[in-house]
Every structure is written in structure tokens, then in C-alpha cells.
Design an enzyme around this catalytic site. Structure first.
Site, short mmCIF file in Angstrom:
data_model
loop_
_atom_site.label_atom_id
_atom_site.label_comp_id
_atom_site.label_asym_id
_atom_site.label_seq_id
_atom_site.Cartn_x
_atom_site.Cartn_y
_atom_site.Cartn_z
CG HIS A 59 -1.93 -1.10 1.19
ND1 HIS A 59 -2.89 -1.21 0.22
CD2 HIS A 59 -2.10 -2.16 2.01
CE1 HIS A 59 -3.63 -2.28 0.45
NE2 HIS A 59 -3.17 -2.88 1.53
CB CYS A 60 3.94 1.95 -1.11
SG CYS A 60 5.27 3.13 -1.44
N GLY A 61 2.62 4.42 -2.72
CA GLY A 61 2.50 5.07 -4.01
C GLY A 61 3.35 4.43 -5.08
CB THR A 63 2.08 -0.59 -4.64
OG1 THR A 63 2.42 -0.40 -3.25
CG2 THR A 63 1.58 -2.00 -4.83
#
Length: 180
Positions: A59-61, A63
Site C-alpha cells: 500500500h505505497c505510491g 506499489t
């Protein structure tokens, strides 16, 4: 004194003893695959091989880089590049469960390269490989740091989160690394 592999074969050493003698300490560890009971020994996957090692989060920008990492894996696997992702929650961006992380990797992004269960990649708790990568270059400052590891020399090139898989910069470094 380290004896050569050829001499070990002549002396009748077992395959496992030969492998252990040829395994750098930073690869001499077992890691569980993401959302699986199966473990791998990093030497079996990486010893003597050029590799792209990445710390990942679900859940990361960054990803969406999974898709481009899979493309690199497909593009360079036949030439010997091994891609390995280390799931990590060091930056508090992981999925709530390994099952969710596996769905994101395998179903949403079609990942087929080796993905490992969550492990620490920074600080005093960093796994042995990331401790080595950090000493040779720098520790990850965020998710999706990319490390090119020369399988012959152990040298490391670091590429930060913002360097996209498939970028000219990273592809050029991979091409140089894979030259015979």
C-alpha cells in the site's frame, strides 16, 4: 584458507558442502516465500547470479512498480538476472495480512518473480542481505529501493524509490551488469 570448488569435487565433498563453501555469508539464510509455508535458501537462488533485489510494500505510491519489475524479470531472466522482492513493513505501508499482500502481488500485478514474506530491511533488525546492501551502498529510505547485486564480485548499485523499473538509468545498469 578457502579451497577451490574443483579441489572439493576431487576430494569427494558433497554438493551441499561445496555449495556452503561458495555461499557468501549475506546469502546464507532461509527466507519464507510470501504467503506460503515453503522457504528458500538465498544461496540456491542468488549465489553467483546477478540480481535485482527490491524492498516492497503493498500500500505505497510506488506499489504499481510491481508491474514494471515483472516486465524486467521477463525481459532479463533468460540472460541470468534474478529478481527478488522482499516484502517489508519498515515504512508502515504493508498489507494487513500476507494473504492480502500476495493478492496484490500475484493477482493484481501478475508477479512471478520470487517474493519473500515480510522481513525488516532497515536498522538493527535488517535481514542479513539488506544489512549487506546497506553497508555496500545505502539502506532503503522508503519502499521500492532497487539494488543491483553483481553475483561475481558482490558489488552493489543502489537505485532509489523514484527510479522506475524499466527506466533508461536502471536498464543501462542492468545491461552493463549482464555483459559477458
Amino acid at each position: 584458507m578457502k579451497i577451490s570448488i574443483a579441489l572439493m569435487v576431487l576430494l569427494g565433498f558433497s554438493a551441499s558442502a561445496i555449495q556452503a563453501a561458495d555461499c557468501p555469508a549475506y546469502l546464507d539464510a532461509d527466507y519464507r516465500k510470501l504467503h506460503a509455508s515453503e522457504s528458500i535458501h538465498l544461496c540456491d537462488v542468488l549465489a553467483g547470479k546477478d540480481a535485482l533485489i527490491v524492498n516492497t510494500a503493498s500500500h505505497c505510491g510506488y506499489t504499481p512498480q510491481f508491474k514494471a519489475l515483472e516486465a524486467l524479470h521477463n525481459q532479463y531472466a533468460e540472460r541470468g538476472l534474478v529478481v527478488v522482492g522482499f516484502a517489508s513493513d519498515d515504512f508502515k505501508q504493508a498489507a494487513k495480512s500476507e494473504e492480502e499482500a500476495a493478492t496484490i502481488c500475484y493477482t493484481n500485478y501478475g508477479v512471478t518473480f520470487t517474493m519473500l514474506a515480510p522481513t525488516a530491511v532497515t536498522g538493527a533488525e535488517a535481514n542479513d542481505l539488506f544489512e549487506y546492501l546497506g553497508r555496500q551502498s545505502e539502506q532503503p529510505g522508503w519502499n521500492f529501493n532497487k539494488y543491483l547485486l553483481d553475483g561475481e564480485t558482490g558489488s552493489v548499485q543502489h537505485f532509489g524509490s523514484k527510479v522506475k523499473p524499466g527506466s533508461v538509468e536502471l536498464n543501462k545498469a542492468i545491461e552493463v551488469l549482464l555483459q559477458p
